[in-house]
Design a protein around this motif. Structure first.
Motif, mmCIF file in Angstrom:
data_model
loop_
_atom_site.group_PDB
_atom_site.id
_atom_site.type_symbol
_atom_site.label_atom_id
_atom_site.label_comp_id
_atom_site.label_asym_id
_atom_site.label_seq_id
_atom_site.Cartn_x
_atom_site.Cartn_y
_atom_site.Cartn_z
ATOM 1 N N LYS A 173 -108.243 -30.685 -82.367
ATOM 2 C CA LYS A 173 -108.042 -29.302 -81.932
ATOM 3 C C LYS A 173 -109.372 -28.648 -81.599
ATOM 4 C CE LYS A 173 -103.785 -28.660 -84.602
ATOM 5 N NZ LYS A 173 -103.149 -27.943 -85.742
ATOM 6 N N ASP A 174 -110.409 -28.943 -82.449
ATOM 7 C CA ASP A 174 -111.733 -28.373 -82.176
ATOM 8 C C ASP A 174 -112.287 -28.907 -80.868
ATOM 9 O OD1 ASP A 174 -111.529 -27.031 -84.559
ATOM 10 O OD2 ASP A 174 -112.707 -28.501 -85.714
ATOM 11 N N LEU A 175 -112.109 -30.249 -80.633
ATOM 12 C CA LEU A 175 -112.603 -30.838 -79.393
ATOM 13 C C LEU A 175 -111.909 -30.245 -78.167
ATOM 14 C CD1 LEU A 175 -112.908 -34.602 -80.410
ATOM 15 C CD2 LEU A 175 -114.777 -33.041 -79.873
ATOM 16 N N ILE A 176 -110.606 -30.046 -78.287
ATOM 17 C CA ILE A 176 -109.876 -29.459 -77.153
ATOM 18 C C ILE A 176 -110.408 -28.055 -76.855
ATOM 19 C CG2 ILE A 176 -107.630 -28.593 -76.428
ATOM 20 C CD1 ILE A 176 -106.391 -30.942 -77.990
ATOM 21 N N SER A 177 -110.683 -27.351 -77.924
ATOM 22 C CA SER A 177 -111.218 -25.998 -77.741
ATOM 23 C C SER A 177 -112.592 -26.043 -77.095
ATOM 24 C CB SER A 177 -111.286 -25.304 -79.106
ATOM 25 O OG SER A 177 -111.875 -24.027 -78.987
ATOM 26 N N LEU A 210 -116.239 -25.860 -72.299
ATOM 27 C CA LEU A 210 -117.134 -26.526 -71.360
ATOM 28 C C LEU A 210 -116.612 -26.441 -69.932
ATOM 29 C CD1 LEU A 210 -118.083 -29.743 -73.389
ATOM 30 C CD2 LEU A 210 -119.588 -27.851 -72.786
ATOM 31 N N ASN A 211 -115.308 -26.608 -69.770
ATOM 32 C CA ASN A 211 -114.730 -26.489 -68.424
ATOM 33 C C ASN A 211 -114.982 -25.096 -67.845
ATOM 34 O OD1 ASN A 211 -113.798 -29.114 -68.483
ATOM 35 N ND2 ASN A 211 -111.799 -28.555 -69.336
ATOM 36 N N LYS A 212 -114.873 -24.137 -68.688
ATOM 37 C CA LYS A 212 -115.104 -22.761 -68.220
ATOM 38 C C LYS A 212 -116.561 -22.576 -67.811
ATOM 39 C CE LYS A 212 -114.527 -17.945 -69.676
ATOM 40 N NZ LYS A 212 -114.130 -17.035 -70.782
ATOM 41 N N ARG A 213 -117.473 -23.119 -68.642
ATOM 42 C CA ARG A 213 -118.892 -22.993 -68.320
ATOM 43 C C ARG A 213 -119.220 -23.784 -67.053
ATOM 44 N NH1 ARG A 213 -122.157 -23.650 -74.092
ATOM 45 N NH2 ARG A 213 -121.271 -21.785 -75.110
ATOM 46 N N LYS A 214 -118.586 -24.964 -66.891
ATOM 47 C CA LYS A 214 -118.825 -25.771 -65.688
ATOM 48 C C LYS A 214 -118.400 -25.022 -64.440
ATOM 49 C CE LYS A 214 -117.983 -30.413 -63.823
ATOM 50 N NZ LYS A 214 -117.515 -29.944 -62.505
#
Length: 536
Positions: free
Chosen positions: A133-137, A142-146
């Motif tokens: 769950k932490d990794l998904i978060s 990261l996707n948002k920052r990318k």
């Protein structure tokens, strides 16, 4: 009754009555006696039967008693056996129960351990779920920052394209071209460096292997010449060898196939013949005849035949010794004999059998150092000059003759190729064939291996310098190292650095075509430029 009978007899009766009456009386008495006997026998039999019945009854009673006793004993034994079996079964039952209890205890322990492991796994799964769950978060973050960085990169790229006046594809192509140019330069330098290192290392490794092979080769360097002269104790022995009207010398020449030359040379007889084995037989036979003192045609033929038989044995022994010393086994008997014949063959003063053994040693060591087939290298090296054993009798080069002999006696095609290619007349098929050629050159070219007459040696050195001086631009040339190297000094104003390579190659080719020499000759072209100035 008797009285009545006497009375009756005394009365007056007829005579036949006196005869019949006694007969009747006798018959009556006999009948009465039989009846009485029968009665007495019946009484005796009844008594005997009664006694036998009593004995039978007694035996039956005794048998019944014994049967009862045996029955009681059998019953007692059966009871004891039953009791024993019952006790054994009870003991086994107790042991099985104990083992089952132990197994049950172990099973319980395993179940407890499995329960603990299951609890640990469940705990780890819970932790993994939490981490996932932490990794998904974090991935979402990261996707948002990318996405934000992509937007910023697009803005920066647009600004750079506006400032530089180049599109993205043009700038990328320009960068690729520059990188390719730099990479080609670096690759060319690296290739040259690798080539130089490989050449240097290869030459160094080859020197080390050859030096190791020569150091480890312990063969003798003494060369043996075929004896063509026989010393005599005095000149008187010449006349004995010639014999009356030359009969002894003719017998010797016919028996040995060698020509005897008896001239004015003091105390020497010269033997002339193309076959070294025949010359050896003739030499030994003459020495034995001189020692024996009996010289006449019959004795000559006998001695020559004896020496020839001894020589056959010697040749076979020499061939077997060479095969054993080099570790080359399984040779055909005829090849063994041909090897032995090489004992009496020389080349440039070098004994061919010793040379073949030495080449086999060197080839085996080089093959071992390179991790190749040592057996093949040693076998091909030992047989490489086998053709010289019969090259005086058969047309062709010793390489061709040797290869044909090897084929005839069922040697492998690799060994045949080693023999045929050791002087470069045939292309080598294997690395071992190249090793055999190299070992042959090493054995023939090493100092002290071969010798030649002084006149031929001087002529060869003069011819070597003459060939070098005939080329344009050569200032001086010197044959050094007993003619195994030619050092050539060129005129620097006529020959530049690039031309020296071509000049060395041309001189080497010319030497190969015009000069006969053992081993190889190093052509060393030297160009030297000197600049001189004086300080005043």
């Amino acid at each position: 009754m008797n009285n009545m009978l006497l009375f009756f007899l005394a009365s007056e009766t007829p005579s036949w009555v006196h005869i019949v009456i006694p007969i009747i009386v006798g018959l009556l008495c006999l009948g009465g006696g039989g009846a009485i006997g029968a009665l007495l026998y019946r009484i005796y039999r009844n008594k005997k039967i009664g006694s036998t019945q009593q004995q039978a009854d007694a035996i039956i009673d005794l048998a019944k008693d014994e049967a009862k006793s045996l029955k009681r004993e059998a019953i007692q034994e059966a009871r004891e056996e039953t009791q024993k079996i019952k006790g054994e079964q009870e003991r086994q039952f107790r042991e099985r129960n104990s083992e089952l209890a132990k197994q049950e205890n172990r099973m319980n322990q395993k179940e407890e351990a499995l329960d603990k492991k299951e609890e640990l796994l469940l705990h780890k799964l819970d932790r993994l779920d939490t981490q996932q769950k932490d990794l998904i978060s974090q991935q979402n973050e990261l996707n948002k920052r990318k996405q934000d960085m992509d937007k910023s990169e697009q803005k920066i790229q647009q600004e750079l394209e506006r400032v530089a006046g180049l599109s993205k594809e043009e700038a990328k192509q320009l960068l690729v071209d520059e990188m390719l140019t730099d990479a080609r330069k670096e690759a060319a330098g690296l290739v040259r460096k690798i080539e130089m290192e490989a050449k240097s290392n290869g030459e160094q490794k080859a020197r080390e292997i050859i030096a190791t092979a020569i150091q480890r080769c312990a063969s003798d360097q003494v060369s043996e010449m075929t004896v063509t002269t026989v010393p005599l104790a005095n000149d008187e022995m010449k006349g004995r060898l010639i014999g009356r009207e030359g009969r002894n010398i003719r017998a010797l020449e016919n028996a040995t196939g060698v020509e005897l030359i008896i001239d004015d040379t003091p105390e020497v007889v010269i033997l002339s013949g193309f076959d070294p084995v025949r010359r050896q037989i003739a030499r030994i036979a003459i020495e034995k005849l001189l020692a024996d003192g009996r010289i006449h045609p019959a004795r000559i033929e006998e001695m020559v035949e004896k020496v020839r038989r001894d020589m056959d044995v010697t040749i076979k022994d020499e061939g077997e010794a060479a095969s054993f010393d080099t570790g080359v086994f399984g040779l055909h008997p005829e090849l063994i004999k041909l090897l032995g014949r090489l004992k009496f063959r020389t080349s440039y003063g070098q004994n061919v059998l010793q040379h073949s053994i030495e080449v086999s040693y060197i080839a085996g060591i080089i093959a071992s150092e390179l991790g190749l087939d040592v057996t093949l290298a040693k076998r091909g090296a030992l047989l490489h000059d086998i053709g010289k054993a019969v090259d005086q009798e058969i047309e062709g080069t010793h390489m061709q003759i040797g290869a044909d002999l090897a084929k005839k006696y069922k040697e492998s095609k690799e060994v045949v190729n080693c023999i045929a290619s050791h002087h470069g007349d045939v292309e080598p098929m294997t690395v071992e064939a190249v090793i055999v050629a190299a070992a042959d050159a090493v054995s023939g070219a090493r100092p002290g291996a071969r010798r030649e007459s002084l006149e031929n040696y001087i002529k060869r050195l003069e011819k070597l310098e003459e060939i070098a001086n005939s080329f344009k631009g050569v200032q001086k040339s010197y044959a050094v190292q007993a003619g195994r190297e030619i050092r050539i000094i060129v005129k620097p104003e006529e020959v530049n650095d690039e031309t020296t390579v071509l000049l060395a190659n041309d001189i080497a080719r010319r030497i190969e075509s015009e000069l006969e020499y053992p081993g190889q000759i190093k052509v060393n072209v030297i160009r030297e430029v000197r600049s001189i100035e004086f300080a005043k």
